[in-house]
Design an enzyme around this catalytic site. Structure first.
Site, PDB file in Angstrom:
ATOM      1  N   SER A  23      -8.456   4.590   9.178  1.00 21.92           N
ATOM      2  CA  SER A  23      -8.504   4.214   7.490  1.00 21.92           C
ATOM      3  C   SER A  23      -8.393   3.250   6.616  1.00 21.92           C
ATOM      4  O   SER A  23      -8.716   2.348   5.798  1.00 21.92           O
ATOM      5  CB  SER A  23      -8.535   5.542   6.816  1.00 21.92           C
ATOM      6  OG  SER A  23      -9.024   5.818   5.552  1.00 21.92           O
ATOM      7  N   ASP A  78     -15.545   2.281   7.329  1.00 19.21           N
ATOM      8  CA  ASP A  78     -14.692   3.989   6.487  1.00 19.21           C
ATOM      9  C   ASP A  78     -14.631   4.727   5.368  1.00 19.21           C
ATOM     10  O   ASP A  78     -14.475   5.946   5.538  1.00 19.21           O
ATOM     11  CB  ASP A  78     -13.037   2.722   5.703  1.00 19.21           C
ATOM     12  CG  ASP A  78     -12.034   4.124   5.775  1.00 19.21           C
ATOM     13  OD1 ASP A  78     -11.601   4.830   6.277  1.00 19.21           O
ATOM     14  OD2 ASP A  78     -12.396   3.946   4.066  1.00 19.21           O
ATOM     15  N   ARG A  82     -15.294  13.556   7.306  1.00 21.67           N
ATOM     16  CA  ARG A  82     -13.599  13.969   7.504  1.00 21.67           C
ATOM     17  C   ARG A  82     -13.222  14.395   6.564  1.00 21.67           C
ATOM     18  O   ARG A  82     -12.906  15.756   6.669  1.00 21.67           O
ATOM     19  CB  ARG A  82     -12.573  12.673   7.888  1.00 21.67           C
ATOM     20  CG  ARG A  82     -12.676  11.762   8.597  1.00 21.67           C
ATOM     21  CD  ARG A  82     -11.951  10.623   8.746  1.00 21.67           C
ATOM     22  NE  ARG A  82     -10.524  11.058   8.538  1.00 21.67           N
ATOM     23  CZ  ARG A  82      -9.231  10.257   7.930  1.00 21.67           C
ATOM     24  NH1 ARG A  82      -9.945   9.123   7.761  1.00 21.67           N
ATOM     25  NH2 ARG A  82      -8.321  10.645   7.712  1.00 21.67           N
ATOM     26  N   HIS A 134       0.920  -1.123   0.443  1.00 19.98           N
ATOM     27  CA  HIS A 134       0.008   0.436   0.217  1.00 19.98           C
ATOM     28  C   HIS A 134       1.425   1.039  -0.073  1.00 19.98           C
ATOM     29  O   HIS A 134       2.248   1.018   1.074  1.00 19.98           O
ATOM     30  CB  HIS A 134      -0.637   0.137   1.024  1.00 19.98           C
ATOM     31  CG  HIS A 134      -2.323   1.215   1.534  1.00 19.98           C
ATOM     32  ND1 HIS A 134      -2.856   1.445   1.298  1.00 19.98           N
ATOM     33  CD2 HIS A 134      -1.530   2.361   1.695  1.00 19.98           C
ATOM     34  CE1 HIS A 134      -3.458   2.563   0.920  1.00 19.98           C
ATOM     35  NE2 HIS A 134      -3.053   3.263   2.081  1.00 19.98           N
ATOM     36  N   LYS A 190      -9.562  -1.080   4.952  1.00 22.21           N
ATOM     37  CA  LYS A 190      -9.429  -1.815   4.574  1.00 22.21           C
ATOM     38  C   LYS A 190      -8.613  -2.798   4.019  1.00 22.21           C
ATOM     39  O   LYS A 190      -8.661  -4.267   3.654  1.00 22.21           O
ATOM     40  CB  LYS A 190      -9.713  -0.782   3.744  1.00 22.21           C
ATOM     41  CG  LYS A 190     -10.445   0.248   3.216  1.00 22.21           C
ATOM     42  CD  LYS A 190     -10.197   1.231   2.311  1.00 22.21           C
ATOM     43  CE  LYS A 190      -9.140   2.378   3.023  1.00 22.21           C
ATOM     44  NZ  LYS A 190      -9.683   4.461   2.448  1.00 22.21           N
TER      45      LYS A 190
HETATM   46  N1  URA Z   1      -5.844   7.140   2.508  1.00 19.38           N
HETATM   47  C1  URA Z   1      -7.215   6.954   3.167  1.00 19.38           C
HETATM   48  O1  URA Z   1      -7.901   5.629   3.094  1.00 19.38           O
HETATM   49  N2  URA Z   1      -7.284   7.267   4.293  1.00 19.38           N
HETATM   50  C2  URA Z   1      -7.021   8.057   4.940  1.00 19.38           C
HETATM   51  O2  URA Z   1      -7.813   8.846   5.892  1.00 19.38           O
HETATM   52  C3  URA Z   1      -6.140   8.706   4.344  1.00 19.38           C
HETATM   53  C4  URA Z   1      -5.788   8.723   2.951  1.00 19.38           C
END
Ligand code: URA
Length: 434
Positions: free
Chosen positions: A183, A161, A168, A82, A187
């Site tokens: 967040s 999320d 947010r 990631h 995932k």
């Molecule tokens: N990427 C995400 O998936 N979440 C965040 O809060 C910031 C970047």
């Protein structure tokens, strides 16, 4: 339980329990708690932070708010990667086929671009016919059969999320390490891999503006992943200038394919040579960095990495002929070369500004739903610190109209400068895996 009491506790710097966090996440996803109350709690998190336990519980509650993908049917250690994002970041497109061709099953879920950052899914969609929409069964069987599949984020993954991120975004609570870490990791945990290699970027083209906050984010995510039983490592990379020379969807595909054919810009190579070993070691295919690098070099030199990419494109209904004929990718109407108006050293002052040029050209999004033009973008003919003479080409703009090219050129020239002294150039910093 009473949600106002939970807001007040966090406002007064109290520590939330697992039950309180579950009550918040489950209630919000069910629609029982209104946005205005959740906004107040998010602001309390933003101002007062969370400790490691709260961050972990928040992550797990979000991960378990939707589908948890089970990749057990695929033999071997599944390794995910990631990146926290950047400009010209085509690393996933290059590393995934290399790693898959070395025997690490690669079940990759990627995102779309938003704002000044690009997204792997958009880049791959510039390949005619290519789809990133596969059912879970198709996804798993493709990884089992070809070693590699890449899909977009399913709407059933971590729905909490999705809701919280949208809130947010409009309540000034994005830039908070525990909220970003939970967040991202919710995932990743729901996506089912056994190991995750994180690339945390910092600089003017990244979320995290300095290396200290990038390290803090990396350490928080490593901690969450390890607590949930995953093998974790992280690499901190510089994003004060775009990675490589192409910025824009189809242009980045060409750069990535050239990399798989063995032609990489030095900065791209530097990142690849750090991420690939992390992934091969995590996947149990290499014991040392040297061994992993040798495997990666063989995969490229033998053409296996490119063939793995070809198989993945074909399996996902794309036209693999693009690998041999870049003319089959979307083509921009106009290509304009911009030349230096003086002699000196190129300095990239604002990497996000360079990414915004692609948005101006129609190749990036302001909102998640927006359609984008996959043909447009930039080719950087000079990078940070390069010596240039008056009249040298410094940029190529791929646009759909002269007026778009004018606007992008103006924005680019505000984001870079030509200066008399050589600016500092940055490289990868370090790996955080101990
Ligand atoms: N990427 C995400 O998936 N979440 C965040 O809060 C910031 C970047």
């Amino acid at each position: 339980m009473n949600f106002i009491g939970i807001i007040e506790k966090k406002r007064d710097k109290g520590k939330l329990t697992r039950e309180e966090i579950r009550y918040f996440i489950d209630g919000y996803v069910r629609g029982d708690i209104p946005d205005y109350q959740v906004s107040a709690l998010l602001m309390a998190f933003y101002l007062n932070g969370c400790d490691d336990e709260e961050t972990f519980e928040l992550t797990m509650a979000m991960a378990e708010s939707g589908e948890m993908i089970d990749l057990k049917e695929i033999p071997g250690i599944k390794v995910d990667k990631h990146s926290t994002g950047g400009v010209g970041d085509k690393v996933t497109i290059i590393v995934a086929p290399i790693v898959a061709s070395c025997g690490v099953p690669t079940a990759k879920m990627s995102g779309r671009g938003l704002g000044f950052t690009g997204g792997t899914i958009d880049k791959l969609e510039s390949i005619p016919g290519f789809t990133t929409v596969l059912s879970e069964e198709e996804f798993i069987s493709q990884v089992r059969d070809t070693g590699y599949a890449l899909i977009g984020q399913s709407k059933d993954i971590a729905p909490a999320d999705k809701l919280l991120y949208a809130l947010r975004d409009v309540t000034g609570t994005v830039g908070c390490v525990p909220l970003i870490a939970s967040s991202i990791m919710s995932k990743k945990i729901a996506a089912g891999s056994d190991a995750i290699v994180l690339e945390v970027t910092h600089g003017t083209g990244a979320f995290m503006k300095d290396d200290k906050s990038a390290c803090e984010l990396a350490r928080t995510m490593i901690d969450i992943g390890r607590k949930s039983g995953l093998k974790m490592s992280a690499v901190i990379t510089d994003m004060n200038e775009p990675l490589g020379h192409a910025v824009g969807n189809s242009l980045e595909i060409i750069e990535a394919v050239e990399a798989l054919k063995g032609k990489m810009d030095p900065d791209v190579q530097e990142v690849i040579r750090v991420i690939v070993p992390e992934m091969l070691i995590a996947g149990g295919k290499a014991g040392t960095v040297d061994e992993a690098l040798k495997m990666a070099e063989d995969a490229i030199a033998s053409g296996r990495a490119l063939e793995t990419f070809r198989k993945m494109i074909k399996a996902q209904h794309g036209d693999p002929a693009v690998l041999d004929d870049y003319g089959l990718l979307p083509q921009a109407e106009i290509v304009r070369t911009v030349n230096a108006d003086r002699e000196g050293y190129l300095k990239i002052k604002d990497c996000a500004g360079v990414g915004e040029c692609v948005k101006i050209l129609g190749g990036g999004r302001m909102t998640k739903e927006q359609e984008i033009d996959l043909s447009v973008g930039l080719i950087l003919k000079a990078k940070n610190g390069d010596r240039i003479k008056k009249g040298d080409p410094i940029l190529e703009i791929y646009a759909k109209s002269e007026s778009d090219a004018d606007e992008a050129q103006k924005h680019y020239m505000n984001s870079v400068g030509i200066i008399d002294t050589k600016p500092e150039t940055n490289t990868i910093i370090y790996s955080l895996d101990d």
